[in-house]
Design a protein around this motif. Structure first.
Motif, PDB file in Angstrom:
ATOM      1  N   UNK A 204      15.011   0.773  29.694  1.00 22.96           N
ATOM      2  CA  UNK A 204      13.897   1.558  30.238  1.00 22.96           C
ATOM      3  C   UNK A 204      12.893   1.868  29.142  1.00 22.96           C
ATOM      4  N   UNK A 205      11.660   2.117  29.511  1.00 22.16           N
ATOM      5  CA  UNK A 205      10.609   2.259  28.506  1.00 22.16           C
ATOM      6  C   UNK A 205      10.826   3.454  27.588  1.00 22.16           C
ATOM      7  N   UNK A 206      11.558   4.482  28.045  1.00 21.21           N
ATOM      8  CA  UNK A 206      11.798   5.632  27.183  1.00 21.21           C
ATOM      9  C   UNK A 206      12.544   5.248  25.904  1.00 21.21           C
ATOM     10  N   UNK A 207      13.275   4.142  25.942  1.00 21.12           N
ATOM     11  CA  UNK A 207      14.044   3.681  24.786  1.00 21.12           C
ATOM     12  C   UNK A 207      13.194   2.864  23.807  1.00 21.12           C
ATOM     13  N   UNK A 208      12.006   2.491  24.214  1.00 26.16           N
ATOM     14  CA  UNK A 208      11.158   1.645  23.378  1.00 26.16           C
ATOM     15  C   UNK A 208       9.907   2.354  22.884  1.00 26.16           C
ATOM     16  N   UNK A 209       9.567   3.496  23.497  1.00 29.37           N
ATOM     17  CA  UNK A 209       8.376   4.244  23.087  1.00 29.37           C
ATOM     18  C   UNK A 209       8.712   5.235  21.984  1.00 29.37           C
ATOM     19  N   UNK A 210       7.767   5.458  21.095  1.00 31.02           N
ATOM     20  CA  UNK A 210       7.924   6.474  20.047  1.00 31.02           C
ATOM     21  C   UNK A 210       7.366   7.790  20.584  1.00 31.02           C
ATOM     22  N   UNK A 211       8.189   8.496  21.348  1.00 25.44           N
ATOM     23  CA  UNK A 211       7.765   9.723  22.025  1.00 25.44           C
ATOM     24  C   UNK A 211       8.613  10.884  21.510  1.00 25.44           C
ATOM     25  N   UNK A 212       8.084  11.632  20.553  1.00 19.70           N
ATOM     26  CA  UNK A 212       8.848  12.713  19.933  1.00 19.70           C
ATOM     27  C   UNK A 212       9.153  13.842  20.908  1.00 19.70           C
ATOM     28  N   UNK A 213       8.407  13.945  22.011  1.00 19.46           N
ATOM     29  CA  UNK A 213       8.663  15.014  22.981  1.00 19.46           C
ATOM     30  C   UNK A 213       9.968  14.796  23.734  1.00 19.46           C
ATOM     31  N   UNK A 214      10.501  13.608  23.646  1.00 19.36           N
ATOM     32  CA  UNK A 214      11.774  13.303  24.308  1.00 19.36           C
ATOM     33  C   UNK A 214      12.968  13.467  23.368  1.00 19.36           C
TER      34      UNK A 214
END
Length: 268
Positions: A204-214
């Motif tokens: 899923x994209x959450x595993x590939x994005x650099x999203x510090x809020x997650x």
């Protein structure tokens, strides 16, 4: 990467496959519309196999096993009273697969009730190893909790000032190193997740994005009595650190209570 020493859930044996197919068929049998979800009746292997990380999936059916959880918690409490170090705690959890103790931390977040996964000794590049990485899915998608275990038997606060003592400071410094690394090189985690994912599934994209809020962070250190010496200050420090750095501080007795509270829950 595999949490479970004696099982590989990335495929189904014939017996489990047949039982799984039979239950799946019964979900729509004699129904004009829709289906009855009988997930909890699937063979354990099939419950794992249905998920993207079969060998890291945390099985919600275990939450209905009241006796197992109570026994686990009592063993854990007795173990803590013997004053182990952090390596011994890790061995206690990993060797006996008492992963509910770590999974219980999800109860303090608003995700993990759809799916939950645990990765032990998760590698960040070549320099860092995260004791545990919890991955939970909620209505907003997947989020990640990076967990550092520090010494359970050393004072968590200085006796004179009741400021954070060396074990907590060490854990916070470790997490700050992780945070810096993840900001720069979060894409290096992707191959590790791909090694664990079920064949033919995609991340899923959450595993590939650099999203510090997650990303969230936890340090576990000391015992409850460390917090009770000066409750006003210790809990203020805890609140302030979480507000400023997204780092939660816990003691090892928190894991005992949180795990007991999992009994008969429908999800993490």
């Amino acid at each position: 990467m595999n949490l479970y020493k004696n099982n590989d859930y990335s495929y189904l044996h014939k017996e489990d496959q047949l039982a799984y197919e039979k239950i799946k068929q019964s979900e729509t049998q004699n129904r004009k519309f829709g289906r009855i979800n009988k997930f909890r009746e699937y063979p354990k292997a099939a419950r794992h196999f249905e998920h993207i990380f079969p060998n890291n999936y945390l099985d919600i059916v275990e939450l209905k096993n009241e006796q197992y959880i109570k026994t686990l918690c009592q063993e854990y409490l007795d173990f803590l009273d013997a004053e182990p170090n952090e390596r011994q705690v890790l061995n206690f959890i990993n060797d006996q697969e008492h992963y509910l103790l770590i999974a219980s931390l999800l109860k303090l977040y608003n995700f993990g009730h759809h799916e939950a996964y645990l990765f032990k000794e998760f590698q960040l590049g070549t320099e860092y190893i995260v004791d545990y990485l919890l991955v939970g899915k909620g209505s907003g998608g997947y989020q990640f909790i990076f967990i550092e275990l520090e010494h359970p038997s050393k004072n968590a606060f200085l006796k004179e000032t009741h400021d954070l003592a060396e074990p907590y400071r060490k854990g916070i410094n470790q997490i700050n190193d992780w945070k810096y690394y993840l900001e720069l090189y979060s894409d290096t985690l992707i191959p590790t997740f791909k090694k664990a994912i079920k064949t033919n599934d995609s991340l899923p994209e959450e595993f590939t994005l650099n999203d510090s809020t997650r990303r969230h962070y936890v340090v576990v250190c000391g015992r409850r009595n460390d917090f009770e010496i000066n409750q006003e200050k210790s809990y203020r420090i805890r609140r302030q650190l979480e507000a400023e750095s997204r780092i939660k501080l816990f003691h090892y007795d928190n894991l005992y209570n949180l795990t007991l509270n999992l009994i008969d829950e429908d999800s993490f």
